[in-house]
Design an enzyme around this catalytic site. Structure first.
Site, PDB file in Angstrom:
ATOM      1  N   TYR A 102       0.781  -0.969  -0.217  1.00 57.23           N
ATOM      2  CA  TYR A 102       0.101  -0.103   0.070  1.00 57.23           C
ATOM      3  C   TYR A 102       0.668   1.152  -0.112  1.00 57.23           C
ATOM      4  CZ  TYR A 102      -3.356  -3.269   1.651  1.00 57.23           C
ATOM      5  OH  TYR A 102      -4.309  -4.455   1.932  1.00 57.23           O
ATOM      6  N   SER A 251     -12.361  -5.131   2.698  1.00 55.33           N
ATOM      7  CA  SER A 251     -13.427  -4.668   1.935  1.00 55.33           C
ATOM      8  C   SER A 251     -14.804  -4.979   2.301  1.00 55.33           C
ATOM      9  CB  SER A 251     -13.236  -4.921   0.426  1.00 55.33           C
ATOM     10  OG  SER A 251     -13.982  -4.110  -0.750  1.00 55.33           O
ATOM     11  N   PRO A 252     -15.153  -4.712   3.553  1.00 51.82           N
ATOM     12  CA  PRO A 252     -16.157  -5.169   4.060  1.00 51.82           C
ATOM     13  C   PRO A 252     -17.466  -4.507   3.837  1.00 51.82           C
ATOM     14  CG  PRO A 252     -14.968  -3.880   5.918  1.00 51.82           C
ATOM     15  CD  PRO A 252     -14.040  -4.287   4.663  1.00 51.82           C
ATOM     16  N   LEU A 253     -17.113  -3.334   2.992  1.00 50.90           N
ATOM     17  CA  LEU A 253     -18.292  -2.209   2.699  1.00 50.90           C
ATOM     18  C   LEU A 253     -18.242  -2.548   1.101  1.00 50.90           C
ATOM     19  CD1 LEU A 253     -18.263   0.558   5.145  1.00 50.90           C
ATOM     20  CD2 LEU A 253     -19.515  -1.147   5.259  1.00 50.90           C
ATOM     21  N   GLY A 254     -17.684  -3.577   0.530  1.00 44.57           N
ATOM     22  CA  GLY A 254     -17.805  -3.204  -1.118  1.00 44.57           C
ATOM     23  C   GLY A 254     -17.340  -2.217  -1.850  1.00 44.57           C
ATOM     24  N   PHE A 257     -20.029   0.301  -2.290  1.00 45.16           N
ATOM     25  CA  PHE A 257     -21.220  -0.129  -2.666  1.00 45.16           C
ATOM     26  C   PHE A 257     -22.137  -0.126  -1.771  1.00 45.16           C
ATOM     27  CE2 PHE A 257     -24.418  -3.117  -4.483  1.00 45.16           C
ATOM     28  CZ  PHE A 257     -24.800  -2.417  -5.944  1.00 45.16           C
ATOM     29  N   ALA A 260     -24.298   2.771  -0.142  1.00 40.56           N
ATOM     30  CA  ALA A 260     -25.305   3.379  -0.934  1.00 40.56           C
ATOM     31  C   ALA A 260     -24.812   4.580  -1.634  1.00 40.56           C
ATOM     32  CB  ALA A 260     -26.529   3.571  -0.164  1.00 40.56           C
TER      33      ALA A 260
END
Length: 382
Positions: A102, A251-254, A257, A260
């Site tokens: 990173y 990436s637990p929140l996509g 996506f 929202a």
């Protein structure tokens, strides 16, 4: 900036995405309570999780991947990143996740600077496995988990992180050229020296996990896992339960996506990493919107946010799961950790999951070249 008002055209820089690991992410719900939302004061993070035999972390961690360069390709204020890191700690976060890839290298420096005053009170996780020069440039050859390279990399990590030990060291991707027994052998040497305390694997093959665990207990596996991508439920989560290994969803929140902030009208800028994922093609976003509608419905019902519903669902799956949502926004960080206060009753969890199971996600989670690095089995030791 409120996620609901996030610019729909914001770009996701390839350099910042956890999807490309190389840079150039039976409780009871009190129905009368109001979990943290836009108009509520943030609640401190609730609860601890154990990864493996002994490693205790906060139930929600902080991924710092984009603190050197955001999804929108901007360079965040370094002092503000330090402020977010320390404020997260003040609100109960003790688990911080980075990697040499990173930045490259720069994110570990930012984390080390941010944690310097509180280093002994937190768990620092980072990852090795790519062929990266000391100047931060990629060396031809891609992956590199040769034992001597691992030891050299860890010495540099310790300097960047301003610490004398790494609490949790992951192999970022399985090297198809190096037996996992050799990798774990190098890590065992580092553990004996006190430079590494625990180790884990990211996106590994099942048999590689078993072989690694036989050499020395694996503390955690880090894979993508969210309401948008539930692949680990097939084999990895049962394997973790069988062997007593913790699980850390990246990436637990996509990649936004599940907050929202993306819909059918979203247009990705050139170079936006999501534009290379077929699940985010204009056609497939429309097909995948029922998941967002489900989250919005539940967030209204519970007076919370889609992000918090998403994270609370992950926490409800197993007591040894500790997600690491990443952000460069203070209010998003506070919103994320507030999800630890939102609990599902068994009936609510069943109802939500049943609704979730009726939704089919269309499109692949990763470009083919990146996907090829997941689920890899290390070669057998001769």
């Amino acid at each position: 900036m409120n996620r609901r008002n996030l610019l729909k055209t914001a770009g996701l820089a390839m350099a910042g995405s956890a999807l490309l690991p190389f840079s150039s992410s039976a409780q009871t719900l009190n129905l009368e309570s109001k979990p943290f939302g836009n108009d509520n004061a943030p609640q401190p993070l609730s609860g601890k999780r154990k990864l493996g035999r002994t490693l205790e972390v906060s139930s929600i961690g902080l991924g710092v991947q984009n603190m050197s360069r955001t999804y929108q390709t901007t360079i965040p204020s370094r002092p503000e990143m330090h402020n977010i890191i320390r404020t997260a700690f003040d609100n109960g976060v003790t688990f911080f996740d980075a990697a040499e890839a990173y930045g490259p290298l720069e994110v570990e420096k930012i984390l080390g600077e941010g944690l310097a005053p509180i280093r002994d009170k937190v768990v620092v996780a980072t990852k090795f496995g790519f062929n990266i020069g000391e100047d931060g440039k990629r060396v031809p050859g891609g992956l590199n988990s040769q034992p001597e390279h691992i030891k050299k990399v860890v010495e540099s990590m310790l300097k960047r992180l301003r610490t004398d030990r790494i609490d949790l060291l992951y192999q970022h991707r399985v090297d198809p050229q190096v037996p996992i027994e050799d990798v774990v052998g190098a890590i065992k040497d580092l553990i004996k020296e006190g430079k590494v305390l625990n180790y884990g694997l990211s996106e590994p093959g099942e048999q590689t996990v078993r072989r690694a665990h036989k050499e020395h207990p694996v503390a955690a596996i880090q894979n993508e896992y969210s309401l948008l991508w539930r692949g680990p439920e097939k084999t990895i989560l049962p394997l973790c339960e069988e062997l007593g290994i913790g699980f850390v969803p990246w990436s637990p929140l996509g990649v936004g996506f599940l907050t929202a902030s993306i819909d059918e009208n979203t247009h990705f800028a050139q170079g936006d990493f999501r534009g290379s994922e077929t699940r985010f093609s204009s056609e497939n976003i429309a097909k995948n919107m029922p998941l967002v509608h489900l989250l919005k419905k539940w967030s209204v019902q519970k007076e919370t946010t889609p992000a918090q519903i998403s994270l609370a669902w992950l926490l409800a799956q197993k007591p040894w799961i500790a997600p690491i949502p990443g952000t460069t926004q203070m209010n998003h960080m506070k919103e994320n950790i507030g999800a630890s206060n939102l609990k599902f009753s068994s009936n609510e969890l069943l109802k939500f999951t049943n609704e979730l199971n009726t939704i089919q996600i269309t499109g692949d989670r990763l470009p083919a070249g990146v996907q090829a690095m997941s689920g890899v089995e290390a070669p057998l030791k001769k």
